[in-house]
Structure formats: C-alpha cells, structure tokens
Enzyme design. Structure first.
Site, mmCIF file in Angstrom:
data_model
loop_
_atom_site.group_PDB
_atom_site.id
_atom_site.type_symbol
_atom_site.label_atom_id
_atom_site.label_comp_id
_atom_site.label_asym_id
_atom_site.label_seq_id
_atom_site.Cartn_x
_atom_site.Cartn_y
_atom_site.Cartn_z
ATOM 1 N N SER A 6 -9.894 75.553 47.591
ATOM 2 C CA SER A 6 -10.181 75.742 46.166
ATOM 3 C C SER A 6 -9.841 74.512 45.334
ATOM 4 C CB SER A 6 -9.358 76.932 45.661
ATOM 5 O OG SER A 6 -9.219 76.878 44.262
ATOM 6 N N HIS A 58 -18.587 85.334 41.698
ATOM 7 C CA HIS A 58 -17.164 84.990 41.669
ATOM 8 C C HIS A 58 -16.314 86.231 41.965
ATOM 9 C CE1 HIS A 58 -14.785 81.357 40.264
ATOM 10 N NE2 HIS A 58 -13.814 82.223 40.450
#
Ligand code: FNR
Length: 398
Positions: free
Chosen positions: A109, A278
């Site tokens: 990430s 998401h």
C-alpha cells in the site's frame, strides 16, 4: 479455534476479531456512511449463480494464471491495505512473504507500514507497489524511482480517494486525526493483552516509506500528519500520463468503475485496471465492482488486462469474477484477517482456503482450466441470454 480449524474466510475473520480491540478491527471491517457499499459488494457475488456442466473430465484441474507475462499459482493476489501493522506489527512483510511462498502477487500500500526496499528484498518477483500520489510531485517521482530500483515489476495507481470518506466506525471510536480515544476505547484495548503488548512495544505504526520526506526527526505521528497533508489530492489524467511515462514496467490503475474512464486509460497506454470500489470504503453509493465489470470488459477487455477486487470471500467468488470478464482478482480483508489472526501462517491459511475452494468449484462446475471459464456458466435470466452467452452450446443442442 486455531488456524488449521478455520474452514473458511469468515472463521479467520472471527479469529482476527478475537485478537484485537474494536478500534483496530473496525478499521479493517468498516465501510463508510451507511455501509451499503459493503452489503452491495457481498450481495453482488451472492446473487450470481453458476450453472454446472457435467460429463466433463475434471480429474485434473489447473488454476495457474499468467498475468503480465508471469505465471502465478492462482488467479488471485493480495490488495494493498494501509496501516496493516496496526493489526500485527510487521504485517506488510508477512503478507509479502506469504504471497511469495504461495507464488501470488502482493501489492504494498501507498500508506503501508513496510519499506519498498524491504519488499524488493523479500519478494522481488511478487511485490507490486501502489502509489498514492503526493501533492509534491517530487515525492511521487522519488517513490516511483525507489519502486523501480527495488526491482518491482508493477506500479498500481489508486485513483478512488479524491478525498477522505466518512468512516463512521472510526469517528465513533475516536480513530481520527488527532486521536480522540474515549475511556471505553481504552478499556476495550485492555481486554486484548497480546495486541496491547505488541502495540506498547512497537508504538503507533509508521508510514515508513514517507518518513524521509517528512523530515529527519519525524515520529510516527508527524509522518502521519505529513502523509495526510500530501495525499488526498485528486489524481488527474495529466498525472496518469506523467506517471505512465516515468514507469517503465506494468502500469495499473486501481479504482476505475466507468467504461469511459477505462477507455481513456487504454488510450494513455495503461496496461491494466483493477475494477474496484475500494472495498466499499470511499463512495458508499458506488455500485459493486462486479456489477460494472461486464460494461468495462465490453469497452476495453481486448485492450488491457482487467482485474477486480471488492467483496471476494470465497473461491466461487473468484470463479464468478473470472466468468464475468476479470483475468485476475485481489483479496483485501480476507488476507488481513489472516495476518491479524496468525501472521504469515494466517495469511497462508487464507490463501489456501481460497485456492482449495476455487479448485473445488472448478471441479463442481465442469471447468478444469481457467480458459474454460466464461459468461456461459452464469445463470441466465432469459433463454435468449443463454444463446447470447453460449452460441456454440445452443446450436449444438438444436
Ligand atoms: C484498503 N484498501 C486500500 N486500497 C488502496 O489502494 N490503498 C490502501 O492503502 C488501502 N488501504 C486499505 C486498508 C484496509 C484496512 C482495507 C480493508 C482496504 C482497499 C483494498 O485495496 C481493496 O480495494 C479492498 O479491500 C477490496 O475489498 P475486500 O476484498 O476487502 O472486500
């Protein structure tokens, strides 16, 4: 229950929940607003049915998948998830290790708590990097250079966070910036001594990749403040053009939900898309990624590699996404549950569960290879849909 007794992802979820306080678990679990997006993601898969075919030799099944010229053990990988060290210290590298050992890709990430350089050492052939573009262009350029120097093959730019969303669980728990922990939240943490001792030993997780940009003496809190001041800048098409030019490897956009955006990405030389909402964490009223996939596939499926995440919990979900046009999918929460429940073996357990379910589904439905999957397996609403999906089969029957 120990890890081996977890028979499905939901069992891992329960184990993870037992190990950490509400404030941390809610951060994994939560969506935003009314959490309709979460429900929609799950329902999108649950509402689809696979129509099995029999008298097919399924004694040998093969779920290996080739993506950007590399062959992985299965058609799924691990989505980028920020702040993973909050659930277990070192979680980013645990996810990377388990993915490498299983021969699957792991996406670090842009708000990860591990280092790009460590990812390059631990999983050079399986690590991808997800960029959250910074307001200061030089920072993004430097991060892109570092990912390239670390030997990573694929850059993923996430575009679906133009602003923060209303994560109401976090607001209620006081998991905000600055932290507003209530007495109840603090007392709740005392009920999880394992998690608490890790937290006290390691402190608030640090966005390690950003530390050097935040100043030489920046602590975790100062780095977090710096990151939130630098990210959440809308990414524009001009940025995509620039990043595409800078990155020589595979270039992927994550978060595209509209076929016209997909077409524009294809025109700019983007190699792949992760169709994603998401995990229901940004726009609560967005459709499920699975429900927009067919339109995106019709628009660009022959020009770019389509991937998908948001809502996959079972091997049969992987099959459905592949039948509906994805070449590959990613898991967000399932592997985080595994990491929280049991570190590397916990992530490995999550991956094994999904792999075995996928294998079993392929056998049950009569599809021994991934190439056999397609829309003809999806339940048709009207007889003419069967004809459209599977013209060969219908004419053979006529
Ligand atoms: C995420 N997600 C995410 N996405 C991204 O591009 N960058 C990030 O830093 C994060 N961080 C993050 C943290 C946590 C705790 C979660 C649960 C999710 C979204 C993630 O990559 C993925 O799109 C979704 O998690 C997929 O949905 P499922 O599999 O969780 O349903």
């Amino acid at each position: 229950m120990d890890l081996d007794r977890a028979v499905n992802v939901d069992d891992l979820r329960k184990l993870a929940k037992k190990r950490m306080p509400k404030i941390a678990f809610d951060f994994i679990e939560g969506g935003c607003d009314d959490e309709d997006g979460l429900t929609r993601n799950e329902r999108a898969f649950r509402d689809k049915a696979i129509v099995p075919r029999y008298m097919v030799d399924v004694s040998k099944r093969d779920q290996t998948a080739t993506l950007f010229g590399r062959t992985y053990a299965s058609p799924f990988g691990i989505s980028p998830t920020g702040l993973a060290a909050l659930f277990r210290p070192g979680a980013d590298m645990m996810l990377a290790e388990a993915a490498r050992d299983a021969n699957l890709p792991f996406v670090m990430s842009g708000t990860g708590t591990g280092l790009i350089e460590d990812l390059g050492r631990v999983a050079p052939d399986h690590g991808w990097y997800q960029l959250y573009p910074a307001r200061d262009r030089k920072i993004s350029e430097d991060i892109i250079r570092r990912a390239h120097d670390a030997g990573l093959s694929t850059l993923v730019v996430t575009v679906d966070v133009p602003a923060g969303s209303k994560r109401e669980r976090n607001m209620r728990n006081g998991f905000t910036r600055p932290l507003r922990l209530s007495l109840l939240t603090k007392l709740d943490a005392l009920r999880y001594p394992g998690w608490l001792s890790d937290y006290l030993k390691h402190g608030m997780p640090m966005f390690q990749n950003w530390q050097r940009y935040a100043g030489p003496n920046a602590d975790a809190d100062a780095v977090a403040t710096f990151v939130s001041s630098q990210t959440r800048a809308s990414v524009t098409w001009k940025d995509i053009e620039d990043f595409r030019r800078l990155w020589p490897g595979n270039f992927v956009i994550k978060g595209i939900m509209h076929p016209d955006d997909a077409l524009r990405a294809a025109e700019l030389g983007v190699d792949g898309l992760v169709v994603s909402n998401h995990g229901g964490r940004q726009l609560d009223r967005a459709p499920a990624a699975l429900d927009v996939l067919p339109a995106i596939n019709a628009a660009v499926g022959d020009r770019m590699t389509l991937m998908l995440d948001s809502g996959i919990r079972r091997g049969s979900d992987v099959v459905i996404a592949l039948c509906m046009g994805a070449k590959f999918v990613f898991l967000g929460r399932p592997t985080l549950y595994g990491a929280a429940a049991g570190g590397v073996p916990g992530v490995a357990r999550a991956l094994t569960i999904v792999r075995e379910e996928l294998d079993m589904t392929m056998a049950q439905m009569g599809a021994p290879t991934l190439a056999d999957l397609g829309p003809h397996f999806m339940m048709w609403d009207r007889p003419e849909d069967l004809r459209r999906n599977s013209p060969g089969l219908v004419s053979a029957a006529e």
